[in-house]
Each structure stands twice: as C-alpha cells, then as structure tokens.
Design a protein around this motif. Structure first.
Motif, PDB file in Angstrom:
ATOM      1  N   ARG A  36      92.903  54.420  25.690  1.00 10.65           N
ATOM      2  CA  ARG A  36      92.812  53.099  26.322  1.00 10.65           C
ATOM      3  C   ARG A  36      93.440  53.127  27.720  1.00 10.65           C
ATOM      4  O   ARG A  36      92.927  52.495  28.654  1.00 10.65           O
ATOM      5  N   ILE A  37      94.560  53.848  27.866  1.00  8.05           N
ATOM      6  CA  ILE A  37      95.167  53.986  29.192  1.00  8.05           C
ATOM      7  C   ILE A  37      94.232  54.770  30.109  1.00  8.05           C
ATOM      8  O   ILE A  37      94.009  54.395  31.264  1.00  8.05           O
ATOM      9  N   MET A  38      93.664  55.860  29.582  1.00 12.19           N
ATOM     10  CA  MET A  38      92.730  56.661  30.380  1.00 12.19           C
ATOM     11  C   MET A  38      91.575  55.812  30.892  1.00 12.19           C
ATOM     12  O   MET A  38      91.135  55.950  32.041  1.00 12.19           O
ATOM     13  N   LYS A  39      91.114  54.909  30.073  1.00 18.10           N
ATOM     14  CA  LYS A  39      89.961  54.070  30.424  1.00 18.10           C
ATOM     15  C   LYS A  39      90.237  53.178  31.626  1.00 18.10           C
ATOM     16  O   LYS A  39      89.310  52.837  32.381  1.00 18.10           O
ATOM     17  N   VAL A  40      91.501  52.793  31.844  1.00 24.80           N
ATOM     18  CA  VAL A  40      91.810  51.882  32.949  1.00 24.80           C
ATOM     19  C   VAL A  40      92.313  52.607  34.199  1.00 24.80           C
ATOM     20  O   VAL A  40      92.703  51.964  35.172  1.00 24.80           O
ATOM     21  N   LEU A  41      92.294  53.942  34.172  1.00 25.87           N
ATOM     22  CA  LEU A  41      92.571  54.700  35.395  1.00 25.87           C
ATOM     23  C   LEU A  41      91.310  54.753  36.243  1.00 25.87           C
ATOM     24  O   LEU A  41      90.193  54.734  35.723  1.00 25.87           O
ATOM     25  N   MET A  54     101.229  56.786  30.636  1.00 24.89           N
ATOM     26  CA  MET A  54     101.959  55.519  30.575  1.00 24.89           C
ATOM     27  C   MET A  54     101.406  54.561  31.615  1.00 24.89           C
ATOM     28  O   MET A  54     100.769  54.967  32.586  1.00 24.89           O
ATOM     29  N   LEU A  55     101.691  53.297  31.410  1.00 20.55           N
ATOM     30  CA  LEU A  55     101.468  52.266  32.414  1.00 20.55           C
ATOM     31  C   LEU A  55     102.797  51.581  32.689  1.00 20.55           C
ATOM     32  O   LEU A  55     103.563  51.295  31.757  1.00 20.55           O
ATOM     33  N   GLY A  56     103.081  51.326  33.963  1.00 16.55           N
ATOM     34  CA  GLY A  56     104.268  50.572  34.360  1.00 16.55           C
ATOM     35  C   GLY A  56     103.859  49.151  34.702  1.00 16.55           C
ATOM     36  O   GLY A  56     103.037  48.930  35.590  1.00 16.55           O
ATOM     37  N   VAL A  57     104.427  48.190  34.005  1.00 13.87           N
ATOM     38  CA  VAL A  57     104.032  46.781  34.119  1.00 13.87           C
ATOM     39  C   VAL A  57     105.280  45.946  34.374  1.00 13.87           C
ATOM     40  O   VAL A  57     106.350  46.246  33.840  1.00 13.87           O
ATOM     41  N   PHE A  58     105.158  44.901  35.184  1.00 15.72           N
ATOM     42  CA  PHE A  58     106.318  44.030  35.388  1.00 15.72           C
ATOM     43  C   PHE A  58     105.908  42.570  35.338  1.00 15.72           C
ATOM     44  O   PHE A  58     104.752  42.210  35.595  1.00 15.72           O
ATOM     45  N   ASP A  59     106.866  41.742  34.974  1.00 15.48           N
ATOM     46  CA  ASP A  59     106.674  40.293  34.933  1.00 15.48           C
ATOM     47  C   ASP A  59     106.971  39.730  36.313  1.00 15.48           C
ATOM     48  O   ASP A  59     108.073  39.936  36.848  1.00 15.48           O
ATOM     49  N   LYS A  60     106.021  39.039  36.888  1.00 15.88           N
ATOM     50  CA  LYS A  60     106.180  38.499  38.246  1.00 15.88           C
ATOM     51  C   LYS A  60     107.048  37.246  38.283  1.00 15.88           C
ATOM     52  O   LYS A  60     107.418  36.783  39.363  1.00 15.88           O
ATOM     53  N   LYS A  61     107.383  36.691  37.134  1.00 10.46           N
ATOM     54  CA  LYS A  61     108.139  35.448  37.064  1.00 10.46           C
ATOM     55  C   LYS A  61     109.498  35.651  36.395  1.00 10.46           C
ATOM     56  O   LYS A  61     109.654  36.492  35.508  1.00 10.46           O
ATOM     57  N   LYS A 114      92.965  50.420  37.412  1.00  7.89           N
ATOM     58  CA  LYS A 114      92.178  49.185  37.442  1.00  7.89           C
ATOM     59  C   LYS A 114      93.094  48.077  36.927  1.00  7.89           C
ATOM     60  O   LYS A 114      93.139  47.772  35.738  1.00  7.89           O
ATOM     61  N   HIS A 115      93.842  47.477  37.839  1.00 10.58           N
ATOM     62  CA  HIS A 115      94.975  46.637  37.485  1.00 10.58           C
ATOM     63  C   HIS A 115      94.592  45.446  36.602  1.00 10.58           C
ATOM     64  O   HIS A 115      95.226  45.200  35.568  1.00 10.58           O
ATOM     65  N   TYR A 146     102.019  38.774  34.531  1.00 10.63           N
ATOM     66  CA  TYR A 146     102.389  40.184  34.604  1.00 10.63           C
ATOM     67  C   TYR A 146     101.449  40.942  35.550  1.00 10.63           C
ATOM     68  O   TYR A 146     100.336  40.498  35.819  1.00 10.63           O
ATOM     69  N   HIS A 147     101.918  42.092  36.030  1.00  9.42           N
ATOM     70  CA  HIS A 147     101.089  42.940  36.892  1.00  9.42           C
ATOM     71  C   HIS A 147     101.245  44.397  36.471  1.00  9.42           C
ATOM     72  O   HIS A 147     102.377  44.880  36.287  1.00  9.42           O
ATOM     73  N   VAL A 148     100.115  45.082  36.304  1.00  7.53           N
ATOM     74  CA  VAL A 148     100.126  46.510  35.997  1.00  7.53           C
ATOM     75  C   VAL A 148     100.217  47.240  37.334  1.00  7.53           C
ATOM     76  O   VAL A 148      99.246  47.292  38.084  1.00  7.53           O
ATOM     77  N   ALA A 149     101.386  47.806  37.625  1.00  8.79           N
ATOM     78  CA  ALA A 149     101.651  48.355  38.954  1.00  8.79           C
ATOM     79  C   ALA A 149     101.249  49.814  39.087  1.00  8.79           C
ATOM     80  O   ALA A 149     100.738  50.228  40.131  1.00  8.79           O
ATOM     81  N   THR A 150     101.505  50.610  38.050  1.00 11.04           N
ATOM     82  CA  THR A 150     101.307  52.052  38.158  1.00 11.04           C
ATOM     83  C   THR A 150     100.872  52.641  36.826  1.00 11.04           C
ATOM     84  O   THR A 150     101.033  52.023  35.773  1.00 11.04           O
ATOM     85  N   ALA A 151     100.367  53.838  36.904  1.00 13.25           N
ATOM     86  CA  ALA A 151     100.202  54.687  35.721  1.00 13.25           C
ATOM     87  C   ALA A 151     101.055  55.922  35.941  1.00 13.25           C
ATOM     88  O   ALA A 151     101.383  56.279  37.073  1.00 13.25           O
TER      89      ALA A 151
END
Length: 207
Positions: A74-79, A94-101, A140-141, A154-159
């Motif tokens: 699933r992670i590979m699919k969104v690269l 891995m995916l690095g995700v953060f909460d914008k709020k 593909k954020h 939330y925002h997916v920032a990196t893999a």
C-alpha cells in the motif's frame, strides 16, 4: 545490533570535524537482503519518539510495512513512479505524516520541523545499527492521506526506504547506477550561516 559496513561508506569531504555517525550516513537506493527485525524497527521508532517538538505536541505519525506485507504494498502504491523503480529494493517502507493542527485547532507551523526532528533522530539511530534510510519527497500526498485514512488536518510529508547497507548495483535501474557512485556534496557554510543579517551569496562572493 550490527555495525555499519565500511565498504559501503561514501567519501564525505567535511570542512570541520563531525561525529562518524553523521559523516558516514548517506541515502542509498540499494539495500542488503538482510531483514530488518521488529526489534530493530522499535529501536528506530523509539529514537524518533524522543525527538524535540514544539510544546511537546509530538505531531508525527509513522506508517510502516515490511516487504511482502499488505502495508508495504500500500505504501509502494502511493510513491511516485520514479521512486517505485528503486524503493522495491528496501526491506521496509515508511510514510512520515504530521498533524497540521494543534489540539485546540490552531495551525501548527512547527509540525513539519518536528517530524524532521523525528526523522533525524531515527536516521542517526539507524546509522549506529548499520541501517540506511533514504527519505523521499516523491509521494502522492493526497492519495496517501486517503489510502491510510488520515483526517484532512494531516499531511503525508515524506516516504522513507529502510534497510541494511549493501545490495548489488544490478538491483538499480541503469539511470540510477551513476547516482549511487557520486561523491557527496554540500553547500559551504558561508552560503547559509549568518552571524547577523542575511546576505545574498552574490554579495558574499564580492567581499
């Protein structure tokens, strides 16, 4: 824990003395076949867990999967396609995700910085274990956000591709083999360090 293999280190032409864990860290696109154990991953995540964060909000989130698992696929699919071409060499994605709020709904302008602190801690811990991390912006954020059911705040920032240093050059697409052999380079300190006012690089060159 394994020690980094000296035959996979790149030349790092530092101008000043730094710790070997920082000096020898780099971001390969090929990895050894050696599996990364759950215990090793927990050590990486624990190092990240103790990173500094603004107001101790710890806005980071990590999605991870080992090769052969549904989460990995699933992670590979969104690269992005370019990263898919080599990231398949990594035992872990891995995916690095953060909460914008913030918890009270305000914009957290420091959240991306804090996720970076998490990744930096994890990177140094990984280096001490002979594990390489390659961080990627090519995700593909919005698709990743939906795929893993994160809220809109939330925002997916990196893999991140992770695995032990090693692997074969033949594991890489032809156009990336040269990239793997390039000497490491960085800007000189006087291009971004200011003991006072910001000065454009062109002005520095003339002084």
């Amino acid at each position: 824990m394994s020690s980094p293999k000296t035959d996979v280190f790149k030349n790092t032409p530092t101008d000043h003395k730094i710790h070997d864990l920082i000096k020898n860290r780099w971001s390969p696109r090929k990895f050894a076949d050696t599996p990364v154990s759950d215990t090793d991953l927990q050590s990486l995540f624990e190092a990240g867990r103790w990173a500094a964060s603004s107001s101790n909000l710890q806005p980071w989130n990590i999605v991870w999967g080992k090769k052969g698992s549904t989460a990995y696929d699933r992670i590979m699919k969104v690269l992005v396609e370019f990263n898919q071409g080599w990231a398949k060499n990594a035992p872990v994605l891995m995916l690095g995700v953060f909460d914008k709020k913030t918890p009270d709904g305000k914009d957290n302008f420091h959240a991306l910085h804090d996720l970076g602190q998490f990744a930096a801690n994890m990177s140094i811990q990984a280096q001490s274990m002979g594990i390489a991390l390659h961080q990627m912006a090519g995700v593909k954020h919005e698709e990743a956000l939906k795929e893993f059911k994160f809220p809109d705040t939330y925002h997916v920032a990196t893999a991140i591709a992770a695995g032990y240093y090693g692997g074969e050059m033949s594991d890489l697409p032809e156009d990336l083999k040269g990239e793997e052999k390039k000497e490491r380079q960085r800007k000189k300190q006087d291009e971004f360090i200011f003991n006072g006012d910001y000065v454009e690089r062109a002005e520095v060159d003339q002084s």
